[in-house]
Scaffold this active site. Sequence first.
Site, PDB file in Angstrom:
ATOM      1  N   PRO A 138       0.790  -1.235   0.000  1.00 56.27           N
ATOM      2  CA  PRO A 138       0.000   0.000   0.000  1.00 56.27           C
ATOM      3  C   PRO A 138       0.821   1.284   0.000  1.00 56.27           C
ATOM      4  O   PRO A 138       0.266   2.378   0.176  1.00 56.27           O
ATOM      5  CB  PRO A 138      -0.785  -0.124   1.315  1.00 56.27           C
ATOM      6  CG  PRO A 138       0.165  -0.848   2.217  1.00 56.27           C
ATOM      7  CD  PRO A 138       0.902  -1.823   1.340  1.00 56.27           C
ATOM      8  N   GLU A 139       2.124   1.186  -0.223  1.00 55.60           N
ATOM      9  CA  GLU A 139       2.979   2.368  -0.110  1.00 55.60           C
ATOM     10  C   GLU A 139       2.530   3.524  -0.999  1.00 55.60           C
ATOM     11  O   GLU A 139       2.626   4.693  -0.618  1.00 55.60           O
ATOM     12  CB  GLU A 139       4.432   1.986  -0.448  1.00 55.60           C
ATOM     13  CG  GLU A 139       5.112   1.128   0.600  1.00 55.60           C
ATOM     14  CD  GLU A 139       4.897  -0.361   0.399  1.00 55.60           C
ATOM     15  OE1 GLU A 139       5.659  -1.153   0.978  1.00 55.60           O
ATOM     16  OE2 GLU A 139       3.953  -0.738  -0.334  1.00 55.60           O
ATOM     17  N   VAL A 140       2.030   3.222  -2.198  1.00 55.02           N
ATOM     18  CA  VAL A 140       1.644   4.275  -3.126  1.00 55.02           C
ATOM     19  C   VAL A 140       0.519   5.135  -2.563  1.00 55.02           C
ATOM     20  O   VAL A 140       0.365   6.305  -2.942  1.00 55.02           O
ATOM     21  CB  VAL A 140       1.249   3.662  -4.494  1.00 55.02           C
ATOM     22  CG1 VAL A 140      -0.104   2.956  -4.414  1.00 55.02           C
ATOM     23  CG2 VAL A 140       1.251   4.723  -5.595  1.00 55.02           C
ATOM     24  N   VAL A 142       0.346   6.492   0.244  1.00 60.46           N
ATOM     25  CA  VAL A 142       0.875   7.594   1.048  1.00 60.46           C
ATOM     26  C   VAL A 142       2.044   8.274   0.343  1.00 60.46           C
ATOM     27  O   VAL A 142       2.902   8.892   0.976  1.00 60.46           O
ATOM     28  CB  VAL A 142       1.294   7.110   2.453  1.00 60.46           C
ATOM     29  CG1 VAL A 142       0.080   6.663   3.238  1.00 60.46           C
ATOM     30  CG2 VAL A 142       2.328   5.990   2.379  1.00 60.46           C
ATOM     31  N   LEU A 144       4.482   6.887  -1.433  1.00 58.33           N
ATOM     32  CA  LEU A 144       5.737   6.131  -1.436  1.00 58.33           C
ATOM     33  C   LEU A 144       5.662   5.020  -2.477  1.00 58.33           C
ATOM     34  O   LEU A 144       4.736   4.941  -3.269  1.00 58.33           O
ATOM     35  CB  LEU A 144       6.011   5.564  -0.041  1.00 58.33           C
ATOM     36  CG  LEU A 144       6.290   6.599   1.055  1.00 58.33           C
ATOM     37  CD1 LEU A 144       6.345   5.942   2.412  1.00 58.33           C
ATOM     38  CD2 LEU A 144       7.595   7.348   0.766  1.00 58.33           C
TER      39      LEU A 144
END
Length: 264
Positions: A138-140, A142, A144
């Site tokens: 799920p980094e994208v 936030v 990232l």
Amino acid sequence: MYDAILYETADHVARITLNRPQARNALTDQMIEELLDAFGRARDDDEVRVIVLTGAGDRAFCAGADLGGLGAAQRDGRPVADPEAIRASAPYRLFTAFPRLGKPIIARLAGHAVAGGLGLAAACDLVIAAEDVTLATPEVNVGLWPMMIMAIVNRNVPPKHAFRLYYTGERIGAAEARDIGLVTEVVPRADLDARVDELARLIASKSPLALRRGRDAFFAVEGRPLEDQVAHLLGELVELAGSADAKEGIAAYLEGRAPRFRGA
């Protein structure tokens, strides 16, 4: 001996548990240092033939890592990548330690594997998951990107599936994770422990020497030209064929009995 993990051995299996269930077993530098120490203990213990990595509780296998200690230097008040700091950082040392474990490692997923936690599971040789767990990068969401684990995920997942995980940040179920190569087996939650134990016992019954030399060879030839791979693997086969374990295995087969491997 440890604060953030649990370590126990029985029947030739070392079980390492991420033990921060209140924080969804999120990785900290302390936990990583303890994991690296536990990996070394398991690697150097001749009685250990298989490692099982799991997380405490059934909420999360691992929710990933905090962003501290990633190997940054300061320039004009802003963090920048520093090669020496990166190689000394806890996350770098953790994710590069798996090829040098010398022993098979099974991830037991009773909870969700997210971000760095997904990378941690994918770094294991085999992944057994309860049917109701989910996985995600799920980094994208936030701003990232799963940089730290992408090299590991890319070894397991075809590009089209990998990009969907990276671009969307969406969770996928255990069955889909199996279908794209992130998970080895999916079992009902009630059967998870029995299946992990069964698989660990099966692997532990094999020659420790063959397991170590074979696993080491797998990583040694990765990415090399075909000719180099074949030459290296043929040399490994010749040496392994002359071992006491190979002679015992062949003799046991011919005599119709179970082999008694000694790891030599």
